[in-house]
Design an enzyme around this catalytic site. Structure first.
Site, PDB file in Angstrom:
ATOM      1  CB  CYS A 118      -0.935   0.019   1.199  1.00  0.00           C
ATOM      2  SG  CYS A 118      -1.940  -1.450   1.332  1.00  0.00           S
ATOM      3  CG  HIS A 260      -3.152   3.475   2.240  1.00  0.00           C
ATOM      4  ND1 HIS A 260      -3.786   3.027   1.102  1.00  0.00           N
ATOM      5  CD2 HIS A 260      -3.085   2.402   3.085  1.00  0.00           C
ATOM      6  CE1 HIS A 260      -4.089   1.751   1.252  1.00  0.00           C
ATOM      7  NE2 HIS A 260      -3.688   1.346   2.440  1.00  0.00           N
ATOM      8  CG  ASN A 290      -6.858  -0.730   1.763  1.00  0.00           C
ATOM      9  OD1 ASN A 290      -6.100  -0.558   0.820  1.00  0.00           O
ATOM     10  ND2 ASN A 290      -6.419  -0.978   2.989  1.00  0.00           N
TER      11      ASN A 290
END
Ligand code: UT7
Length: 333
Positions: A118, A260, A290
């Site tokens: 990520c 993020h 996500n």
């Protein structure tokens, strides 16, 4: 941070998400979960997932880069490097970056995929800025893209509710006019001793002790959600605090914190602790989930297209993820 005679400018942005929407109601039909649980624990209402017959990270990342090039009015042939951050590329070899550069007409630009989960887009942004400042590259296409739906076991409710698919891209170019433009501070960190919290096993013998009794599908993402949450909720705040302290910027000086989209509770915790106002933290996890390396670039593109990023603005990018990795990038746009 740099004494280079030139800066780095963001000249365009683009993103791509699949058309297919996977709602919490859809997940309720296949898993022992509920819309209420997912919304309360994650802030997610729906996410996008690829139709694997016709699309994947290659097409998503390519489309995001193409849109960024169009937005920048830069020809693919002007690119001298393409960096694609991803943990879900279709093949280990060649990298998606190579195929994307070829498909768009950017040969013989250098091209590689970068694996930092990520944190990938922020890592890639930092690497690209550094290479341009070194004088070795002039125009770089940066992409963050993941199709986590291709790596999620939809019988595993602890991960399948969280992730979605997306790509975000920016075009960076050497700025001969403004030496102060570009990344003014960056961090890239990792602690591999914590890898077991978030991993995608390829072989049975690699499954760690904590997970060995669980039903595991090889190739699928495994996550110790509580561990990652504990790590993230502190690290996220620390990384933003560090970025502000080291640059001498205050929250008021920053126009956007591009974060993020891990879990709304993690973002909210940092916002509360640091007093970040709502209008400075773009949230799209409710609609896109996500999306791993895709999320920061997708957020940035949405802000960019909405004209919320202006020349001279200070923008803070921040992410964390598998590795475990974490990174920040502070820009004078
Ligand atoms: O972006 C990369 C890094 N990843 C992350 O940032 C993820 C970080 N972690 C998280 O976001 C959260 O840990 C999750 C959203 C994954 C899970 O939320 P949580 O509040 O940490 O839940 P939990 O794992 O502590 O589980 C609480 C309870 C458990 O039941 P018991 O043991 O209390 O009876 C779970 O079995 O919730 C249960 N549970 C669920 N219930 C309904 C776990 N997943 C689900 C589900 N639906 N999908």
């Amino acid at each position: 941070m740099s004494s280079a005679a030139f800066g780095v400018k963001i000249v365009g942005a683009g993103s791509a998400v699949p058309d297919r929407v996977l709602t919490n109601a859809d997940l309720e039909k296949i898993l022992d979960t509920s819309n209420d649980w997912i919304v309360q624990r994650t802030g997610i209402h729906e996410r996008r997932v690829v139709d694997q017959n016709i699309e994947g990270t290659f097409t998503l990342a390519r489309d995001a880069l193409r849109r960024a090039l169009d937005d920048a009015k830069v020809q693919p042939s002007e690119l001298d490097l393409v960096i694609n951050a991803s943990v879900t590329a279709e093949m280990r070899c060649p990298s998606n970056a190579c195929r994307i550069a070829s498909d768009l007409g950017a040969v013989p630009a250098g091209a590689f995929d970068l694996v930092a989960a990520c944190s990938g887009f922020v890592y890639a942004l930092n690497v690209a800025d550094s290479l341009i400042r070194s004088g070795r590259h002039r125009t770089v296409g940066v992409i963050g893209c993941d199709a986590m739906s291709t790596a999620v076991d939809y019988e595993d409710r602890s991960v399948s509710i969280l992730f979605g698919d997306a790509a975000g891209s920016v075009i960076l170019q050497r700025d001969d006019e403004r030496p102060g433009a570009g990344c003014i501070y960056q961090t890239m960190n990792a602690d591999g001793s914590t890898w077991e919290s978030l991993y995608m096993p390829e072989r049975g013998h690699e499954i760690p002790e904590w997970d060995s009794a669980n039903p595991i599908k090889i190739g699928c993402l495994r996550m110790n959600g509580r561990e990652v949450y504990r790590f993230a909720v502190t690290k996220f705040r620390e990384v933003i605090e560090d970025a502000l302290t080291k640059t001498g910027l205050t929250v008021d000086d920053v126009s956007q914190f591009v974060c993020h989209q891990s879990n709304i509770r993690i973002i909210n915790a940092a916002m509360e602790k640091l007093g970040l106002p709502e209008e400075k933290v773009h949230i799209n996890i409710d609609r896109f989930g996500n999306s791993s390396a895709g999320s920061v670039g997708l957020c940035f593109d949405q802000l960019w297209q909405a004209d919320k990023i202006r020349p001279g603005d200070a923008v803070v990018f921040v992410a964390f993820g598998g590795g475990l990795t974490w990174a920040s990038s502070v820009w004078r746009v």
